[in-house]
Design an enzyme around this catalytic site. Structure first.
Site, mmCIF file in Angstrom:
data_model
loop_
_atom_site.group_PDB
_atom_site.id
_atom_site.type_symbol
_atom_site.label_atom_id
_atom_site.label_comp_id
_atom_site.label_asym_id
_atom_site.label_seq_id
_atom_site.Cartn_x
_atom_site.Cartn_y
_atom_site.Cartn_z
ATOM 1 N N HIS A 67 15.712 -3.307 53.124
ATOM 2 C CA HIS A 67 15.857 -4.602 52.439
ATOM 3 C C HIS A 67 16.492 -4.422 51.061
ATOM 4 C CE1 HIS A 67 13.100 -5.896 55.576
ATOM 5 N NE2 HIS A 67 13.253 -7.147 55.188
ATOM 6 N N PHE A 119 10.669 -4.376 46.614
ATOM 7 C CA PHE A 119 9.829 -5.577 46.687
ATOM 8 C C PHE A 119 10.439 -6.548 47.697
ATOM 9 C CE2 PHE A 119 9.049 -9.937 44.986
ATOM 10 C CZ PHE A 119 7.671 -9.974 45.181
#
EC number: 4.1.1.97
Lengths: 173, 173
Positions: A67, A119
């Site tokens: 990600h 995150f």
């Protein structure tokens, strides 16, 4: 797109369409194809999530590491996937002021250093103020809990992406 | 690149460098990073292979489904990864005549229909005549055996790609 259409796809089409349900992990869509036919959206979702849950911890961390940072260098360079670009944009992360961007970059770096993965947050459920707040909060969580929380966000993102794809033709649902 | 350099990488750098050791499966490199430090090339390789071996069969098939056809539509459209492009080119697959291309396309289609994944071969060890011959031979193998053979080829490809990356600076080895 209805579920019969999904079930009729060969693996090439399936990976083309569902390859980014889990960000930059076409392997997972390609594995889920083995489980067809699917009865409905929930069933399809269930197979994506079961694959994630069955991975060893290194594999689950691997998913997170695929990600991008929120409001990070990929957003600036324009190299996000189309889905991430839309989601970060919906949360207002494409129009941050310099101060907010710097603050987020610092928090993202602290988070990566602490947990060994970026995150991850389902940005579509959020806005720019909430993203910083949530990042600052999760930075303080114990590692094992944070891995679970982050995988929960991966699943929320995947659910929304799957729902988008299957609702592309609402008349068919 | 020496192994100290590899061990000093954060996960972003590691995935950038090793993300295509297993074709289009950056998830695997991202998972392997959890196992650092690595003692040498063999050790790094061992962790990539252990991850593949630990996947459920659907995941192993998923890896194969992330591979392009040899001399297929991605080669024609120019959308191969840089590594695949080099490997297919080394085997002479970029300069096939129309007849050879058609013959390979037919065999590839039969193989995909039979096994549910594309024909994978470490093309660098091969040449255009051997590719067709091997494809025709493997088309007749039992499914369970063929899955093992194909994963063996994935590992050969990965070994060669890792060796290329670690030997990029031979003075350091």
């Amino acid at each position: 797109m209805d579920i019969e259409k999904v079930n009729s796809m060969d693996f090439g089409e399936f990976v083309d369409v569902f390859g980014n349900v889990i960000e930059r992990c076409p392997l997972i869509a390609a594995a889920v194809w083995s489980q067809r036919p699917f009865s409905d959206l929930e069933d399809l979702k269930k197979h994506f999530f079961a694959f994630i849950d069955a991975l060893p911890q290194s594999g689950q961390e691997g998913i997170l590491r695929c990600h991008p940072d929120l409001a990070g260098s990929e957003l600036r360079r324009g190299t996000l996937t189309a889905e991430s670009q839309r989601e970060q944009s919906a949360a207002g992360l494409t129009s941050l002021g310099a101060d907010e961007r710097l603050r987020l970059a610092e928090l993202n770096a602290q988070y990566r250093a602490r947990f060994g993965f970026p995150f991850v947050l389902a940005a579509r459920f959020s806005d720019r103020a909430a993203v910083s707040r949530e990042l600052a909060r999760r930075l303080l969580c114990p590692s094992a809990q944070e891995l679970r929380t982050a995988l929960g966000e991966v699943k929320k993102i995947g659910s929304l992406r799957l729902a988008d794809l299957l609702r592309a033709d609402p008349a068919k649902l």
